[in-house]
Design a protein around this motif. Sequence first.
Motif, PDB file in Angstrom:
ATOM      1  N   ASP A 158      -7.866   6.065  -2.760  1.00  0.00           N
ATOM      2  CA  ASP A 158      -7.125   6.699  -1.670  1.00  0.00           C
ATOM      3  C   ASP A 158      -7.600   8.131  -1.443  1.00  0.00           C
ATOM      4  O   ASP A 158      -7.694   8.590  -0.308  1.00  0.00           O
ATOM      5  CB  ASP A 158      -5.628   6.674  -1.982  1.00  0.00           C
ATOM      6  CG  ASP A 158      -4.776   6.800  -0.720  1.00  0.00           C
ATOM      7  OD1 ASP A 158      -5.133   6.179   0.298  1.00  0.00           O
ATOM      8  OD2 ASP A 158      -3.746   7.512  -0.767  1.00  0.00           O
ATOM      9  N   ARG A 159      -7.902   8.847  -2.520  1.00  0.00           N
ATOM     10  CA  ARG A 159      -8.428  10.207  -2.355  1.00  0.00           C
ATOM     11  C   ARG A 159      -9.784  10.180  -1.664  1.00  0.00           C
ATOM     12  O   ARG A 159     -10.091  11.061  -0.849  1.00  0.00           O
ATOM     13  CB  ARG A 159      -8.529  10.905  -3.714  1.00  0.00           C
ATOM     14  CG  ARG A 159      -7.174  11.250  -4.332  1.00  0.00           C
ATOM     15  CD  ARG A 159      -7.324  12.178  -5.528  1.00  0.00           C
ATOM     16  NE  ARG A 159      -6.031  12.466  -6.138  1.00  0.00           N
ATOM     17  CZ  ARG A 159      -5.581  11.884  -7.250  1.00  0.00           C
ATOM     18  NH1 ARG A 159      -6.347  10.997  -7.884  1.00  0.00           N
ATOM     19  NH2 ARG A 159      -4.400  12.198  -7.733  1.00  0.00           N
ATOM     20  N   THR A 209      -0.581  10.035  -4.193  1.00  0.00           N
ATOM     21  CA  THR A 209      -1.557  10.487  -3.201  1.00  0.00           C
ATOM     22  C   THR A 209      -0.977  10.594  -1.797  1.00  0.00           C
ATOM     23  O   THR A 209      -1.712  10.946  -0.867  1.00  0.00           O
ATOM     24  CB  THR A 209      -2.777   9.539  -3.165  1.00  0.00           C
ATOM     25  OG1 THR A 209      -2.341   8.191  -2.946  1.00  0.00           O
ATOM     26  CG2 THR A 209      -3.559   9.625  -4.464  1.00  0.00           C
ATOM     27  N   ARG A 210       0.306  10.292  -1.632  1.00  0.00           N
ATOM     28  CA  ARG A 210       0.890  10.478  -0.307  1.00  0.00           C
ATOM     29  C   ARG A 210       1.074  11.972  -0.069  1.00  0.00           C
ATOM     30  O   ARG A 210       1.665  12.675  -0.902  1.00  0.00           O
ATOM     31  CB  ARG A 210       2.233   9.766  -0.189  1.00  0.00           C
ATOM     32  CG  ARG A 210       2.806   9.864   1.226  1.00  0.00           C
ATOM     33  CD  ARG A 210       4.059   9.057   1.426  1.00  0.00           C
ATOM     34  NE  ARG A 210       4.470   9.110   2.822  1.00  0.00           N
ATOM     35  CZ  ARG A 210       5.568   8.559   3.308  1.00  0.00           C
ATOM     36  NH1 ARG A 210       6.370   7.876   2.512  1.00  0.00           N
ATOM     37  NH2 ARG A 210       5.866   8.654   4.583  1.00  0.00           N
ATOM     38  N   GLN A 236      -9.014   9.755   1.974  1.00  0.00           N
ATOM     39  CA  GLN A 236      -8.463  10.970   2.575  1.00  0.00           C
ATOM     40  C   GLN A 236      -9.503  12.075   2.686  1.00  0.00           C
ATOM     41  O   GLN A 236      -9.474  12.877   3.619  1.00  0.00           O
ATOM     42  CB  GLN A 236      -7.241  11.436   1.777  1.00  0.00           C
ATOM     43  CG  GLN A 236      -6.069  10.477   1.878  1.00  0.00           C
ATOM     44  CD  GLN A 236      -4.784  11.031   1.296  1.00  0.00           C
ATOM     45  OE1 GLN A 236      -4.469  12.211   1.467  1.00  0.00           O
ATOM     46  NE2 GLN A 236      -4.017  10.186   0.603  1.00  0.00           N
ATOM     47  N   ARG A 272       0.711   3.976  -2.894  1.00  0.00           N
ATOM     48  CA  ARG A 272       0.359   5.362  -2.590  1.00  0.00           C
ATOM     49  C   ARG A 272       1.401   6.322  -3.157  1.00  0.00           C
ATOM     50  O   ARG A 272       1.056   7.380  -3.694  1.00  0.00           O
ATOM     51  CB  ARG A 272       0.213   5.539  -1.079  1.00  0.00           C
ATOM     52  CG  ARG A 272      -0.182   6.948  -0.655  1.00  0.00           C
ATOM     53  CD  ARG A 272      -0.562   7.022   0.821  1.00  0.00           C
ATOM     54  NE  ARG A 272      -1.855   6.384   1.045  1.00  0.00           N
ATOM     55  CZ  ARG A 272      -2.051   5.337   1.834  1.00  0.00           C
ATOM     56  NH1 ARG A 272      -1.027   4.785   2.498  1.00  0.00           N
ATOM     57  NH2 ARG A 272      -3.256   4.829   1.976  1.00  0.00           N
ATOM     58  N   PHE A 320      -5.912   2.947  -7.587  1.00  0.00           N
ATOM     59  CA  PHE A 320      -5.518   3.287  -6.223  1.00  0.00           C
ATOM     60  C   PHE A 320      -5.752   4.763  -5.907  1.00  0.00           C
ATOM     61  O   PHE A 320      -6.245   5.095  -4.826  1.00  0.00           O
ATOM     62  CB  PHE A 320      -4.051   2.942  -5.969  1.00  0.00           C
ATOM     63  CG  PHE A 320      -3.666   3.039  -4.514  1.00  0.00           C
ATOM     64  CD1 PHE A 320      -3.823   1.942  -3.686  1.00  0.00           C
ATOM     65  CD2 PHE A 320      -3.200   4.219  -3.977  1.00  0.00           C
ATOM     66  CE1 PHE A 320      -3.514   2.024  -2.333  1.00  0.00           C
ATOM     67  CE2 PHE A 320      -2.881   4.314  -2.623  1.00  0.00           C
ATOM     68  CZ  PHE A 320      -3.031   3.217  -1.800  1.00  0.00           C
ATOM     69  N   ALA A 321      -5.409   5.651  -6.816  1.00  0.00           N
ATOM     70  CA  ALA A 321      -5.508   7.084  -6.535  1.00  0.00           C
ATOM     71  C   ALA A 321      -6.938   7.476  -6.183  1.00  0.00           C
ATOM     72  O   ALA A 321      -7.175   8.206  -5.208  1.00  0.00           O
ATOM     73  CB  ALA A 321      -5.003   7.895  -7.724  1.00  0.00           C
ATOM     74  N   TYR A 352      -6.416   7.635   6.164  1.00  0.00           N
ATOM     75  CA  TYR A 352      -5.828   6.570   5.347  1.00  0.00           C
ATOM     76  C   TYR A 352      -5.023   5.575   6.189  1.00  0.00           C
ATOM     77  O   TYR A 352      -4.939   4.394   5.842  1.00  0.00           O
ATOM     78  CB  TYR A 352      -5.036   7.108   4.162  1.00  0.00           C
ATOM     79  CG  TYR A 352      -3.629   7.625   4.361  1.00  0.00           C
ATOM     80  CD1 TYR A 352      -2.591   6.795   4.789  1.00  0.00           C
ATOM     81  CD2 TYR A 352      -3.307   8.939   4.031  1.00  0.00           C
ATOM     82  CE1 TYR A 352      -1.292   7.268   4.920  1.00  0.00           C
ATOM     83  CE2 TYR A 352      -2.014   9.418   4.149  1.00  0.00           C
ATOM     84  CZ  TYR A 352      -1.008   8.584   4.588  1.00  0.00           C
ATOM     85  OH  TYR A 352       0.284   9.045   4.706  1.00  0.00           O
ATOM     86  N   ILE A 366       0.827  -1.198   0.000  1.00  0.00           N
ATOM     87  CA  ILE A 366       0.000   0.000   0.000  1.00  0.00           C
ATOM     88  C   ILE A 366       0.865   1.252   0.000  1.00  0.00           C
ATOM     89  O   ILE A 366       0.577   2.228  -0.707  1.00  0.00           O
ATOM     90  CB  ILE A 366      -0.961  -0.004   1.202  1.00  0.00           C
ATOM     91  CG1 ILE A 366      -2.037  -1.080   1.005  1.00  0.00           C
ATOM     92  CG2 ILE A 366      -1.613   1.357   1.396  1.00  0.00           C
ATOM     93  CD1 ILE A 366      -2.962  -1.266   2.194  1.00  0.00           C
ATOM     94  N   GLY A 367       1.941   1.245   0.788  1.00  0.00           N
ATOM     95  CA  GLY A 367       2.833   2.402   0.805  1.00  0.00           C
ATOM     96  C   GLY A 367       3.460   2.664  -0.545  1.00  0.00           C
ATOM     97  O   GLY A 367       3.570   3.816  -0.994  1.00  0.00           O
ATOM     98  N   ASP A 410      -5.759   1.714   6.057  1.00  0.00           N
ATOM     99  CA  ASP A 410      -4.669   0.768   5.767  1.00  0.00           C
ATOM    100  C   ASP A 410      -4.687  -0.411   6.727  1.00  0.00           C
ATOM    101  O   ASP A 410      -4.463  -1.562   6.330  1.00  0.00           O
ATOM    102  CB  ASP A 410      -3.315   1.475   5.854  1.00  0.00           C
ATOM    103  CG  ASP A 410      -3.058   2.429   4.703  1.00  0.00           C
ATOM    104  OD1 ASP A 410      -3.901   2.526   3.796  1.00  0.00           O
ATOM    105  OD2 ASP A 410      -1.993   3.098   4.718  1.00  0.00           O
TER     106      ASP A 410
END
Length: 303
Positions: A269-270, A103-104, A273, A98, A265-266, A123, A94-95, A127
């Motif tokens: 993840d957004r 998106t980190r 967040q 990201r 993923f983006a 997040y 996942i890291g 996770d």
Amino acid sequence: MISVVADEFDVPALGLTVVLTGDITASIRAHSEIERDFVPERSGGIVKGKTISVVRDFSETVIVLDTGDAAAEEELDQAELLHLVVHEYGHVLIGRLRAAAGTRPPKTTRPKTPDEVAAIWAYEAADEFRCDLFSNAFLGQCITVTPSSGGESRRFTLADLLGEGYRDAFAGLLDDVHPGWAHLVRAYQTRQVGLDEMYDGLLFGTGAILKLIAHADAVQEAGGNAPLLTGYADHPAVQRLLRPVWTPIREVLDTSPTLPPLADFAAADRAIQDCGQHIVAMWASLGVTGHLTEDDQLYVSVR
């Protein structure tokens, strides 16, 4: 089995070192510049595994696993070791995803605003939920359970391994959330504690309880049980503070893959967040807000 997962989800290449240790505190402090003050005690118990990004984009990572003190006869059994390995491997994937998806959140030298902290807390909790269910899937492929009274075997689950530990820990902390957080703010207002102590206590307390909810809810899901918070719906901590925060996160988790591939993923993840806005609103309901001043300094307001 896990060696092919990175390719299946289009995870960019990475280097991974796994450290097995009888002293997780010393090992983590030795491998991470930002964990010099690491202690293993957490709200849900003792940390037995940790993923460390040697490089910020997770292209070089270290997984540290506490295998227990052999002299004290506290070694991990095979199921727990498998869970720790796969769970932490999930954090590595996942890291890396990201970072590749962009998106980190960027690193800052100034203190983060409540909005920035809340996005990270959202997040990080997500996770933990994802990595627990990622592990649960592997446990079920590797281990079966046969009832002692006879009957068909079934897949071993995270609920078999962890039982009610996280759920019990969560129940024991509800009063710390409410009225605890309101009392902490009031303690600042009456000059019993300083601003930094109150602000850090509220923010870090929120991050810790969200991760605990994530772990406990994943165990509930793995065991085929109702979501965690439904069992505590009448407690004011859940009604007023936690349910409005966790429910939107859980909704995103329920409508996206356990491990989203790079192409998806983006967006996933957004969405997670963006759930940070509910955390910020919860803090504001307690009277705590913050913003950047014109000279890029954090200003915290308490009403």
